[in-house]
Design a protein around this motif. Structure first.
Motif, PDB file in Angstrom:
ATOM      1  N   SER A  95       6.734 145.600 -51.475  1.00 33.56           N
ATOM      2  CA  SER A  95       7.367 144.482 -51.826  1.00 33.56           C
ATOM      3  C   SER A  95       7.988 143.821 -50.536  1.00 33.56           C
ATOM      4  N   ASP A  98       6.015 140.346 -47.397  1.00 35.08           N
ATOM      5  CA  ASP A  98       6.102 138.897 -47.954  1.00 35.08           C
ATOM      6  C   ASP A  98       5.489 137.908 -46.912  1.00 35.08           C
ATOM      7  N   ASN A  99       4.671 138.512 -45.831  1.00 31.05           N
ATOM      8  CA  ASN A  99       3.955 137.445 -44.958  1.00 31.05           C
ATOM      9  C   ASN A  99       2.945 137.889 -44.431  1.00 31.05           C
TER      10      ASN A  99
END
Length: 388
Positions: A95, A98-99
């Motif tokens: 998680s 995120d990029n």
């Protein structure tokens, strides 16, 4: 660009000792940066009145550091860390990705260190939507796209049978990234046509926006036998070598359309001892060129051969201090001069306007290991150099 010449000086003779010392320092220096409870490396180690203080944690820096530790192991040196446990921490919960850049770094790590895990990891990463899903990809962020292209390229090299399936994604990433490259080879930070921020500041790229695309295109050219990518990588590499500072400085900001340096400072130690070398070594190996003159000129900036005559290597704390930067007073003078219009303000500030940032980050030592682990005991500068 002129051919490199090997001087018969104590500096050249001591280069092997410097490389060995830096590698040993990096191994020792990573120990206090590691959070054993969380099995991750910190964000930074900072000098304070209370001593050296570890701050936060970073999954990205941990992944980069593992790449360096893997190279250390490949060179025959035993790591002081349980790298398998650290790797498991990164992979058990993704998680943090995120990029598009972090996705690329994770792919890079797995393809190099544990390619057998890629098949199980792939469904969790949703690669097919990555270029649309992440803002950095939509904005055409050069550095992040370079990390992603590097990851895809190493994956293809690890499993050649995967190359046809990864091809469309890899080529689209490559095409998007190369639109940010100017005629002289320099890269801007963002696409200038995809967002307001890109329109405002996309044309100016950092040193990271130069070296990571060079490295990515070198690996892409190897994976797909893509000659144009190698040519583009060489053009950028020649460009940054041509404007390297008189003390070996790798400057901070570059104007992609204008083909010039717009800001010299900060000069970051990681650029000198890690990112510059790892990139030029990687490209040199891909295209059979040699960049030793520029690599080792930059390396010697660390040990007092810099603007302040200060040894950025602190053996007692096992760190290399982060950078030499402009003071606030110097920055005001610089901006009044017109943000890089005058070369004296870009590259020759008064020593009294410069300061040292007393911190170190784990990826800096990780990339140092990535660049030099295999060269620590067999360094031998060569006399030839890159040509335009």
């Amino acid at each position: 660009m002129t051919q490199a010449r090997v001087a018969t000086s104590p500096r050249v003779e001591n280069t092997a000792a410097t490389v060995n010392r830096f590698v040993n320092l990096a191994v020792r220096g990573l120990v206090p940066m590691f959070d054993r409870q969380r099995q991750l490396f910190c964000y930074r180690l900072k000098k304070t009145d209370q001593g050296m203080v570890r701050e936060d944690i970073s999954h990205r820096y941990t992944a980069m550091t593992l790449l360096g530790l893997h190279q250390l192991g490949q060179a025959g040196t035993v790591s002081p860390f349980d790298t398998e446990s650290i790797l498991q921490t990164l992979l058990s919960d993704v998680s943090w990705v995120d990029n598009i850049g972090d996705l690329g770094v994770l792919l890079w790590l797995c393809a190099v260190v544990c390619p057998q895990r890629l098949s199980a990891l792939e469904p969790r990463l949703r690669l097919e939507t990555a270029l649309k899903r992440f803002q950095g990809a939509r904005q055409g962020a050069t550095m992040e796209l370079a990390w992603f292209l590097t990851g895809l390229s190493y994956w293809g090299q690890a499993y050649p049978e995967k190359l046809p399936r990864l091809e469309a994604l890899a080529f689209k990433t490559y095409d998007t990234m190369t639109r940010n490259q100017g005629d002289r080879g320099f890269f801007g930070h963002l696409s200038t046509s995809r967002s307001l921020s890109g329109l405002a500041r996309g044309r100016i790229g950092s040193f990271a926006d130069q070296v990571y695309p060079i490295y990515a295109m070198a690996q892409f050219s190897k994976a797909y036998q893509h000659e144009e990518a190698a040519d583009r990588a060489l053009k950028c590499a020649v460009g940054i070598c041509e404007v390297q500072g008189p003390l070996g400085q790798w400057w901070w900001h570059y104007d992609a359309p204008g083909g010039r340096v717009t800001e010299g400072y900060p000069v970051f130690s990681v650029h000198q001892h890690a990112m510059g070398p790892m990139t030029l070594f990687g490209l040199g190996e891909a295209i059979n060129r040699n960049f030793d003159e520029w690599i080792y000129k930059g390396l010697h900036w660390i040990n007092s051969d810099n603007e302040l005559g200060y040894d950025m290597e602190d053996a007692s704390r096992c760190v290399i201090w982060r950078c030499i930067f402009r003071s606030r007073r110097s920055l005001m003078k610089y901006f009044r001069a017109g943000f890089g219009r005058h070369s004296d303000t870009v590259q020759h500030p008064h020593p009294g306007d410069l300061k040292i940032l007393f911190e170190c980050r784990p990826y800096e030592l990780g990339w140092l290991l990535y660049a030099f682990s295999s060269r620590a005991r067999k360094h031998s500068p060569r006399a030839d150099g890159p040509t335009d």
